[in-house]
Scaffold this motif. Structure first.
Motif, PDB file in Angstrom:
ATOM      1  N   LYS A  97       3.485   5.633  44.833  1.00  0.00           N
ATOM      2  CA  LYS A  97       3.955   5.218  43.508  1.00  0.00           C
ATOM      3  C   LYS A  97       3.868   6.401  42.537  1.00  0.00           C
ATOM      4  CE  LYS A  97       2.591   0.397  44.197  1.00  0.00           C
ATOM      5  NZ  LYS A  97       3.895  -0.262  44.140  1.00  0.00           N
ATOM      6  N   LEU A  98       4.583   6.314  41.436  1.00  0.00           N
ATOM      7  CA  LEU A  98       4.606   7.367  40.422  1.00  0.00           C
ATOM      8  C   LEU A  98       3.803   6.934  39.207  1.00  0.00           C
ATOM      9  CD1 LEU A  98       5.991  10.093  39.436  1.00  0.00           C
ATOM     10  CD2 LEU A  98       7.643   8.597  38.311  1.00  0.00           C
ATOM     11  N   LEU A  99       2.971   7.828  38.679  1.00  0.00           N
ATOM     12  CA  LEU A  99       2.216   7.564  37.460  1.00  0.00           C
ATOM     13  C   LEU A  99       2.615   8.567  36.383  1.00  0.00           C
ATOM     14  CD1 LEU A  99      -0.005   6.070  35.887  1.00  0.00           C
ATOM     15  CD2 LEU A  99      -1.652   7.695  36.853  1.00  0.00           C
ATOM     16  N   LEU A 100       3.018   8.053  35.234  1.00  0.00           N
ATOM     17  CA  LEU A 100       3.394   8.869  34.082  1.00  0.00           C
ATOM     18  C   LEU A 100       2.562   8.429  32.889  1.00  0.00           C
ATOM     19  CD1 LEU A 100       5.589  10.657  32.402  1.00  0.00           C
ATOM     20  CD2 LEU A 100       6.628   8.440  31.969  1.00  0.00           C
ATOM     21  N   GLN A 101       2.082   9.381  32.089  1.00  0.00           N
ATOM     22  CA  GLN A 101       1.429   9.060  30.823  1.00  0.00           C
ATOM     23  C   GLN A 101       2.386   9.359  29.683  1.00  0.00           C
ATOM     24  OE1 GLN A 101      -2.437  11.218  31.710  1.00  0.00           O
ATOM     25  NE2 GLN A 101      -3.122   9.664  30.261  1.00  0.00           N
ATOM     26  N   ALA A 102       2.595   8.371  28.825  1.00  0.00           N
ATOM     27  CA  ALA A 102       3.332   8.552  27.572  1.00  0.00           C
ATOM     28  C   ALA A 102       2.275   8.562  26.479  1.00  0.00           C
ATOM     29  CB  ALA A 102       4.336   7.429  27.374  1.00  0.00           C
ATOM     30  N   VAL A 103       1.982   9.739  25.957  1.00  0.00           N
ATOM     31  CA  VAL A 103       0.822   9.943  25.099  1.00  0.00           C
ATOM     32  C   VAL A 103       1.241  10.389  23.707  1.00  0.00           C
ATOM     33  CG1 VAL A 103      -1.370  11.175  24.885  1.00  0.00           C
ATOM     34  CG2 VAL A 103      -0.453  10.693  27.137  1.00  0.00           C
ATOM     35  N   THR A 104       0.601   9.809  22.694  1.00  0.00           N
ATOM     36  CA  THR A 104       0.793  10.268  21.323  1.00  0.00           C
ATOM     37  C   THR A 104      -0.503  10.916  20.852  1.00  0.00           C
ATOM     38  OG1 THR A 104       0.170   8.107  20.432  1.00  0.00           O
ATOM     39  CG2 THR A 104       2.524   8.510  20.795  1.00  0.00           C
ATOM     40  N   VAL A 105      -0.349  12.006  20.085  1.00  0.00           N
ATOM     41  CA  VAL A 105      -1.479  12.840  19.696  1.00  0.00           C
ATOM     42  C   VAL A 105      -1.409  13.105  18.196  1.00  0.00           C
ATOM     43  CG1 VAL A 105      -2.610  15.059  20.108  1.00  0.00           C
ATOM     44  CG2 VAL A 105      -1.421  13.919  21.985  1.00  0.00           C
ATOM     45  N   GLY A 106      -2.560  13.087  17.538  1.00  0.00           N
ATOM     46  CA  GLY A 106      -2.595  13.356  16.101  1.00  0.00           C
ATOM     47  C   GLY A 106      -2.500  14.831  15.757  1.00  0.00           C
ATOM     48  N   GLY A 107      -3.059  15.689  16.616  1.00  0.00           N
ATOM     49  CA  GLY A 107      -3.061  17.122  16.351  1.00  0.00           C
ATOM     50  C   GLY A 107      -1.734  17.774  16.675  1.00  0.00           C
ATOM     51  N   SER A 108      -1.597  19.001  16.232  1.00  0.00           N
ATOM     52  CA  SER A 108      -0.368  19.759  16.487  1.00  0.00           C
ATOM     53  C   SER A 108      -0.357  20.309  17.910  1.00  0.00           C
ATOM     54  CB  SER A 108      -0.258  20.924  15.498  1.00  0.00           C
ATOM     55  OG  SER A 108      -1.267  21.882  15.769  1.00  0.00           O
ATOM     56  N   HIS A 109       0.834  20.646  18.386  1.00  0.00           N
ATOM     57  CA  HIS A 109       0.961  21.278  19.692  1.00  0.00           C
ATOM     58  C   HIS A 109       0.160  22.578  19.714  1.00  0.00           C
ATOM     59  CE1 HIS A 109       2.930  23.649  22.900  1.00  0.00           C
ATOM     60  NE2 HIS A 109       3.076  22.468  23.475  1.00  0.00           N
ATOM     61  N   GLN A 113      -3.861  24.459  22.467  1.00  0.00           N
ATOM     62  CA  GLN A 113      -3.658  25.691  23.227  1.00  0.00           C
ATOM     63  C   GLN A 113      -5.022  26.342  23.421  1.00  0.00           C
ATOM     64  OE1 GLN A 113      -0.550  26.400  24.427  1.00  0.00           O
ATOM     65  NE2 GLN A 113       0.019  24.468  23.435  1.00  0.00           N
ATOM     66  N   HIS A 114      -5.114  27.302  24.317  1.00  0.00           N
ATOM     67  CA  HIS A 114      -6.414  27.934  24.589  1.00  0.00           C
ATOM     68  C   HIS A 114      -7.001  28.607  23.360  1.00  0.00           C
ATOM     69  CE1 HIS A 114      -5.167  27.897  29.040  1.00  0.00           C
ATOM     70  NE2 HIS A 114      -5.966  26.889  28.791  1.00  0.00           N
ATOM     71  N   ASP A 115      -6.150  29.115  22.480  1.00  0.00           N
ATOM     72  CA  ASP A 115      -6.654  29.743  21.265  1.00  0.00           C
ATOM     73  C   ASP A 115      -6.536  28.821  20.049  1.00  0.00           C
ATOM     74  OD1 ASP A 115      -3.921  29.776  21.128  1.00  0.00           O
ATOM     75  OD2 ASP A 115      -3.763  31.859  20.441  1.00  0.00           O
ATOM     76  N   GLY A 116      -6.280  27.528  20.299  1.00  0.00           N
ATOM     77  CA  GLY A 116      -6.165  26.555  19.220  1.00  0.00           C
ATOM     78  C   GLY A 116      -7.479  25.837  18.958  1.00  0.00           C
ATOM     79  N   ASP A 117      -7.441  24.877  18.060  1.00  0.00           N
ATOM     80  CA  ASP A 117      -8.646  24.152  17.656  1.00  0.00           C
ATOM     81  C   ASP A 117      -9.371  23.468  18.818  1.00  0.00           C
ATOM     82  OD1 ASP A 117      -8.128  24.881  15.054  1.00  0.00           O
ATOM     83  OD2 ASP A 117      -7.148  22.986  14.542  1.00  0.00           O
ATOM     84  N   HIS A 118      -8.614  22.994  19.813  1.00  0.00           N
ATOM     85  CA  HIS A 118      -9.222  22.209  20.890  1.00  0.00           C
ATOM     86  C   HIS A 118      -9.530  23.038  22.131  1.00  0.00           C
ATOM     87  CE1 HIS A 118      -8.536  18.740  18.394  1.00  0.00           C
ATOM     88  NE2 HIS A 118      -7.271  19.079  18.289  1.00  0.00           N
ATOM     89  N   GLY A 119      -9.040  24.280  22.173  1.00  0.00           N
ATOM     90  CA  GLY A 119      -9.420  25.199  23.238  1.00  0.00           C
ATOM     91  C   GLY A 119      -8.796  24.967  24.597  1.00  0.00           C
ATOM     92  N   CYS A 120      -7.890  24.000  24.699  1.00  0.00           N
ATOM     93  CA  CYS A 120      -7.211  23.764  25.970  1.00  0.00           C
ATOM     94  C   CYS A 120      -5.916  22.996  25.700  1.00  0.00           C
ATOM     95  CB  CYS A 120      -8.097  23.005  26.948  1.00  0.00           C
ATOM     96  SG  CYS A 120      -8.605  21.385  26.379  1.00  0.00           S
TER      97      CYS A 120
END
Length: 198
Positions: A97-109, A113-120
């Motif tokens: 079977k196929l699993l897909l996540q449709a995700v909404t996020v509050g932070g920016s793209h 990123q590795h050098d962004g606020d979340h580090g990944c």
């Protein structure tokens, strides 16, 4: 296709709610709202397993909560994806079977990123779900993601919902070859729809 829509406060949703409404309009899609089905948080495991058996494509639609899924979806994983059924000895109910996540996020793209606020990256944060799919013999799709959703205006909401609906229509195509997807990645008819909203 089964869409597991999991939002603890759907009345406050700016994007997930219209996405779920659009999903209901796609032929072959079953939208299952976990918080509506289980307001007491007690999950009917047998019912959930029967729903999974009846569908080849599974979509987890949810906002990102503390770098993960909402708590009810995590509980759902814990009690529904059992040893001997979803994984382990003779646990092959979800294989192929196929699993897909449709995700909404509050932070920016940029913040994911590795050098962004979340580090990944968001993809890196979703590795536990990808590994869950792998353990269960499922194919994990790249996520369908939207960033900074609290900044979305009506036009952006409409555009994202339309793209989501197009993605679900492509995934509901009876000619979609899930075995080829597992070996070669998403087909071109789907790949461009999976690009992240920024």
């Amino acid at each position: 296709m089964l869409v597991l829509y999991t939002h603890p406060m759907p009345h406050r949703s700016r994007l997930n709610r219209p996405m779920a409404e659009a999903a209901r309009d796609v032929d072959g899609v079953t939208v299952h709202e976990l918080y509506e089905a289980y307001p007491d948080l007690f999950i009917n495991v047998r019912h959930e397993q029967q729903l999974l058996l009846a569908h080849d494509v599974i979509v987890w639609q949810h906002p990102l909560y503390w770098y993960s899924t909402p708590s009810l979806l995590k509980e759902w994983q814990d009690v529904v994806l059992t040893y001997g059924w979803a994984f382990g000895h003779d646990g092959d109910a979800l294989r192929g079977k196929l699993l897909l996540q449709a995700v909404t996020v509050g932070g920016s793209h940029r913040s994911y990123q590795h050098d962004g606020d979340h580090g990944c990256t968001l993809t890196e944060l979703l590795v536990p779900v990808a590994q869950t799919a792998k353990l269960c013999g499922m194919t994990y799709s790249p996520p369908f993601a939207a960033y900074r959703v609290h900044k979305y205006g009506r036009a952006q909401i409409r555009e994202h919902v339309e793209r989501y609906q197009s993605l679900l229509e492509a995934l509901a195509d009876p000619n979609l070859d899930l075995d080829a997807w597992a070996l070669e990645g998403p087909p071109t008819s789907v790949r461009h729809l999976l690009s992240e909203s920024q």
